[in-house]
Design a protein around this motif. Sequence first.
Motif, PDB file in Angstrom:
ATOM      1  N   UNK A 104       0.837  -1.206   0.000  1.00  0.00           N
ATOM      2  CA  UNK A 104       0.000   0.000   0.000  1.00  0.00           C
ATOM      3  C   UNK A 104       0.873   1.257   0.000  1.00  0.00           C
ATOM      4  N   UNK A 105       1.939   1.244   0.799  1.00  0.00           N
ATOM      5  CA  UNK A 105       2.850   2.382   0.870  1.00  0.00           C
ATOM      6  C   UNK A 105       3.538   2.618  -0.473  1.00  0.00           C
ATOM      7  N   UNK A 106       3.878   1.522  -1.178  1.00  0.00           N
ATOM      8  CA  UNK A 106       4.493   1.653  -2.504  1.00  0.00           C
ATOM      9  C   UNK A 106       3.541   2.375  -3.456  1.00  0.00           C
ATOM     10  N   UNK A 107       2.283   1.946  -3.470  1.00  0.00           N
ATOM     11  CA  UNK A 107       1.303   2.622  -4.323  1.00  0.00           C
ATOM     12  C   UNK A 107       1.081   4.061  -3.908  1.00  0.00           C
ATOM     13  N   UNK A 108       0.978   4.299  -2.588  1.00  0.00           N
ATOM     14  CA  UNK A 108       0.749   5.658  -2.081  1.00  0.00           C
ATOM     15  C   UNK A 108       1.911   6.579  -2.401  1.00  0.00           C
TER      16      UNK A 108
END
Length: 499
Positions: A104-108
């Motif tokens: 999720x952090x990668x996408x964010x």
Amino acid sequence: MNNKWLILSLIILMYLPVSIDATVLHVAVPTLSIALNATASELLWIIDIYSLVMAGLLLPMGALGDKFGYKILAIIGLIIFGIASLCAALSTNTLMLIFARALLALGASMILPATLSGIRNTFLDEKNRSLALGIWSTIGVGGAAIGPLVGGYLLSHFHWGSVFWINIPIVIITIIAILIIVPKQPQNHQQPWQISKALIFIVAILMLVYAIKSALNINNSLIVILSIGLGGVLLLVFFVKKERKSLSPMIDFSLLKQRVLVIGIIMALTAMISIVGFELLMAQELQFVHGLTPLQAGLFMLPAMLASGVGGPLAGWLVSRLGLRIVATFGMGLSAFSFFGLAMCDFINYPLMAWAMMILLGLSVGVALLASTSAIMTSAPADKSASAGAIEGMAYELGAGFGIVLFGIMLTLIFSHNITVPVGITGDLVLQAQNSINEAFFVASQLEQSELSDQLIASAKQAFVSAHVIVLLMSGLLLSGLAVVIWLFLPAKAVAIHH
């Protein structure tokens, strides 16, 4: 609707779940501990992995947006964010959820710079751009503010995975709209992309955090813990040396020679550590100790988050009239005062006093964040404003991650020291009950004797309240000292050094 305002609507739509996800799990700690049988350390990883990974990826992902255009970056980021949300919602154990949160952090980390780049490229008029940035900033603060409330509502009515399911329709709608509405973006294939540096930085930070958290468990090998911690330190030193020699550094460490800028970074870190760490403490106490539902806990904490959104504009007005040093010192001092008040406050029997102290905390955090921005951006040379802004963004994310780590560790240590496990509970159950309040509740649920179970729960509640008092008093003392440092070393007006 004018096309540029339609694009801004899409930017808001894609940014909102990113900002909400930073805080949506704060009220989910008790629920996750039961559903996944998670230890205290695992719960901390689930929550803070999001901010820690984002902190290292924001800069290289911004460069990737310059390389391929913000449209492509936004679409890729949304696809990853959607897949990660699906994985998180379907997680059956803590390790799966931790990896999903990292994804999720990668996408964010792709979505966030894409939104800023989208505003910069869409709004060419300075007045309209300022308005768009103001709306963007409000969405960021507002999303983080309502995160616990959204999480609380969903957890009160649905399975805990629902906090991630809601992202998926938003992602699908936004991707389709971007493909239809957003024009093709110019690309700069000469733009360097330094993902390897970011990965070194992230691994170093995660190794350090892992070593710190592992040290809390007496069953872990001290040699292994020290080895991992030392490895993290050496990797961080290697990263700094590599950056200082680089012709195109990811982080411009020469800026850290500016005393005012360093104080600004410290204020940004401290403000985020304070509000995020406090949320973690409150979410657990309100549910474990006082028996509130996730929704009731989210509503109870809402005044602090809403006040933090008001503090920024108020601080901007005050800085222009009183100067940076007075406002920054006042903001940090007010945070200290609010922590002292909250340490002595009975949340349930005196809710008005608790809300008053939380509003003061929220206001002071908003003031501190605006003061930190002012210190960082006004002390940086004009030609390095982008680098200074990037450092500030990293400070916010690291502060959020370390807020969970530091408050979690302090709560665990003090709780373990204060809890009295009833006679009759033996073996590994004693050690498990001493780890954290959620593990004590889990042990209590496994006991056959209801009297022993009730005694353990009562002891765990008392130990957590004691930990709450000590943690907030210690935090208040540290913030008081920082307020003195700010007053002594921050000039009344920060002036940039021009090269």
